[in-house]
Every structure is written in C-alpha cells, then in structure tokens.
Design a protein around this motif. Structure first.
Motif, short mmCIF file in Angstrom:
data_model
loop_
_atom_site.label_atom_id
_atom_site.label_comp_id
_atom_site.label_asym_id
_atom_site.label_seq_id
_atom_site.Cartn_x
_atom_site.Cartn_y
_atom_site.Cartn_z
N ALA A 112 0.83 -1.20 0.00
CA ALA A 112 0.00 0.00 0.00
C ALA A 112 0.86 1.25 0.00
N TYR A 113 1.93 1.22 0.77
CA TYR A 113 2.89 2.33 0.83
C TYR A 113 3.46 2.59 -0.56
N GLU A 114 3.86 1.53 -1.23
CA GLU A 114 4.46 1.64 -2.57
C GLU A 114 3.46 2.14 -3.60
N GLN A 115 2.23 1.64 -3.53
CA GLN A 115 1.23 1.98 -4.55
C GLN A 115 0.70 3.41 -4.41
N TYR A 116 0.37 3.80 -3.18
CA TYR A 116 -0.34 5.06 -2.99
C TYR A 116 0.54 6.24 -2.55
N LEU A 117 1.61 5.97 -1.81
CA LEU A 117 2.40 7.07 -1.26
C LEU A 117 3.70 7.34 -2.00
N VAL A 118 4.38 6.29 -2.41
CA VAL A 118 5.70 6.49 -3.03
C VAL A 118 5.63 7.41 -4.25
N PRO A 119 4.76 7.17 -5.22
CA PRO A 119 4.77 8.05 -6.41
C PRO A 119 4.42 9.50 -6.10
N VAL A 120 3.57 9.70 -5.11
CA VAL A 120 3.05 11.04 -4.83
C VAL A 120 3.93 11.81 -3.85
N VAL A 121 4.28 11.16 -2.75
CA VAL A 121 4.94 11.84 -1.63
C VAL A 121 6.45 11.67 -1.64
N ALA B 18 -3.85 10.82 -8.24
CA ALA B 18 -5.08 10.66 -9.02
C ALA B 18 -6.28 11.20 -8.26
N SER B 19 -6.22 11.14 -6.93
CA SER B 19 -7.31 11.65 -6.11
C SER B 19 -6.85 11.78 -4.67
N ALA B 20 -7.56 12.59 -3.89
CA ALA B 20 -7.27 12.69 -2.47
C ALA B 20 -7.54 11.36 -1.78
N ALA B 21 -8.50 10.60 -2.31
CA ALA B 21 -8.82 9.28 -1.73
C ALA B 21 -7.63 8.34 -1.80
N ASP B 22 -6.88 8.38 -2.89
CA ASP B 22 -5.71 7.51 -3.01
C ASP B 22 -4.67 7.84 -1.95
N VAL B 23 -4.45 9.13 -1.71
CA VAL B 23 -3.47 9.53 -0.69
C VAL B 23 -3.97 9.10 0.68
N ALA B 24 -5.25 9.27 0.94
CA ALA B 24 -5.83 8.85 2.21
C ALA B 24 -5.63 7.35 2.42
N LEU B 25 -5.88 6.56 1.39
CA LEU B 25 -5.70 5.11 1.50
C LEU B 25 -4.24 4.76 1.78
N GLY B 26 -3.34 5.50 1.18
CA GLY B 26 -1.93 5.25 1.42
C GLY B 26 -1.56 5.43 2.87
N PHE B 27 -1.98 6.55 3.45
CA PHE B 27 -1.65 6.82 4.85
C PHE B 27 -2.40 5.87 5.78
N LEU B 28 -3.65 5.57 5.45
CA LEU B 28 -4.48 4.77 6.35
C LEU B 28 -4.16 3.28 6.31
N THR B 29 -3.54 2.82 5.22
CA THR B 29 -3.26 1.39 5.10
C THR B 29 -1.77 1.07 4.96
N GLY B 30 -0.94 2.09 4.67
CA GLY B 30 0.47 1.82 4.41
C GLY B 30 1.43 2.45 5.39
N THR B 31 0.92 3.01 6.50
CA THR B 31 1.78 3.64 7.51
C THR B 31 1.28 3.22 8.90
N PRO B 32 2.00 3.56 9.97
CA PRO B 32 1.53 3.25 11.32
C PRO B 32 0.20 3.91 11.71
N VAL B 33 -0.28 4.85 10.90
CA VAL B 33 -1.61 5.42 11.15
C VAL B 33 -2.65 4.30 11.14
N ARG B 34 -2.40 3.28 10.34
CA ARG B 34 -3.33 2.14 10.24
C ARG B 34 -3.61 1.53 11.61
N ALA B 35 -2.55 1.23 12.36
CA ALA B 35 -2.73 0.61 13.67
C ALA B 35 -3.45 1.55 14.63
#
Length: 253
Positions: free
Chosen positions: A4-13, A195-212
């Motif tokens: 999730a980190y690679e898909q949603y956050l790496v290209p953008v952030v 591509a959307s704010a939703a993609d960035v949200a998914l990245g943080f919510l599923t690919g970082t410690p924010v998830r836990a």
C-alpha cells in the motif's frame, strides 16, 4: 503495508524527493554507498539509475520492507540493519544516504555517530527530513480528517514522528554532536500529484503506522469515509496536486 505504501504514497509523496536526493548523491561521485531506512527502494532504484557504477548497500529495520525493496531494486545489496548499530566495519563507505528515515531513529545522535563511523575520512552523510506538518498539504489534510473522525483522541503519528524532527537548528546540532561538519542545509519544496485525495488517504491509512492507530480506535470504514471526505474538501476532487516541504542536510565526516 509495504504494498500500500508503494502503490499510494511512493509516487506522490516520496518519489519527487527521492529524485532530488539521488541527483545530489550522484553529483558527489561516490563509489560505495550505504542507504539507511531504504523502505521499498524508491531512492535505491534512482541511485542505481543515476550512478550505474556505484555499489549500493540498502538497509532497513523492517524485514517486510527489505524483502519488498530487494524485489524492486535488485541491483543493490539488501540487508536488515538497525541504524543505531550498523553491522559494517569502520570506513567502509564514502556516502551514507537516508530519505525520510532519521525522524524514526530513537537516538538520532547515536545513529548519526554510527553513520560517521562507517564513513571513510572525508565521506558524506546526505539525508532529508520533513518540515512542519503545516508545510505538507497532503499530511495536513490527512491530520485534519483524523481530527474530524476522532475529535477527542486523534492519532498523532504524523505531527509527532514524520514531522516531529522539523527544526533545522536541532538537526544541525545533532549532526555536530555526532562529529559531522554541516556542509550544506537547504529547504526544498516540491509538488506531489495524485489521481485523487482518496488515493493519498488510502496510502496513509493502510500503508503507515496510522493504520494501527485507527484500528485501535474503532470503525475503520467510517473513519476512512470521514478522512477521504475531509481531504477531498481541502484538496479538491479528481486529480490533486499539493506542495510539500523538506530540509536536506549534507554532513562531512
């Protein structure tokens, strides 16, 4: 999490700053590079492309990240390693690099001292760290969404960890305490595109410690909807672009 980190956050952030750091690293003409907190290998891949003859050893404390990174950037030697206790001999590298990893080191002076130990005389330590959360439009929007979802006890991972080492004076003092000479310090603001704010949200919510932190507090789907709604309201619908600020440091051993 690595996927999730690679898909949603790496290209953008992360990729925009990795391109910047790789270019800076290549300009130093290193032969043996040690990368700390390499994650999924975005900087690793760009280093190998920018300086094809360089020998890169990429490390991370997270076993899943090492496995993922090794598949993404097989041209490097990948190894599990704690930046505070590096498993390498003295003076084995002429450049140590780290992209957005120093904020996670529990004892930064100890980690910086280890970086200096493994550098040959005259070697350099090149790294970046995020500026204050308010200077990162994606992160600030996400935190606003979390505070809306959890008005009493919102997760504080973003402001306290990734954006919790954002005073350049403190960073420079830690480098000096570890025996480095601060050769350069620069504030860099780059634009991230998603591509959307939703993609960035998914990245943080599923690919970082924010998830836990979210899972500990309850209703995941409702939280996700609230965060996406807040981020979309702040950043816009459809494709989004936003500024992000970091500091780049170069220390000389």
């Amino acid at each position: 999490m690595p996927a999730a980190y690679e898909q949603y956050l790496v290209p953008v952030v992360f990729r925009p700053f990795a391109e910047d750091l790789a270019a800076r690293a290549a300009a130093l003409r290193p032969r043996r590079v040690l990368e700390l907190a390499a994650g999924t290998g975005v900087l690793t891949s760009l280093l190998l492309a920018a300086a094809p003859s360089v020998e890169v050893t990429a490390t991370d404390l997270n076993e899943a990240m090492v496995a993922f990174g090794a598949s993404r950037a097989p041209g490097a030697v990948w190894q599990l390693a704690d930046a505070q206790r590096l498993p390498f001999p003295d003076g084995g590298f002429d450049l140590v690099v780290c992209q957005f990893g120093v904020m996670f080191f529990p004892d930064r002076v100890a980690a910086f001292t280890e970086a200096r130990r493994v550098l040959a005389p005259g070697g350099r330590f090149l790294f970046n760290t995020w500026g204050p959360l308010g200077t990162h439009a994606f992160g600030a929007a996400l935190q606003a969404g979390l505070e809306r979802a959890f008005p009493v006890d919102p997760p504080r991972f973003l402001p306290t960890v990734p954006h919790g080492y954002c005073d350049p004076t403190v960073v420079a003092a830690d480098l000096t305490a570890a025996g480095f000479t601060v050769e350069a310090e620069q504030e860099v603001t780059l634009e991230g595109r998603a591509a959307s704010a939703a993609d960035v949200a998914l990245g943080f919510l599923t690919g970082t410690p924010v998830r836990a932190a979210v899972e500990e507090r309850g209703d995941g789907p409702a939280v996700r909807a609230t965060v996406i709604g807040e981020m979309t309201a702040r950043l816009g619908a459809g494709p989004v672009a936003a500024p992000m600020t970091a500091y780049v440091f170069l220390g000389a051993a």
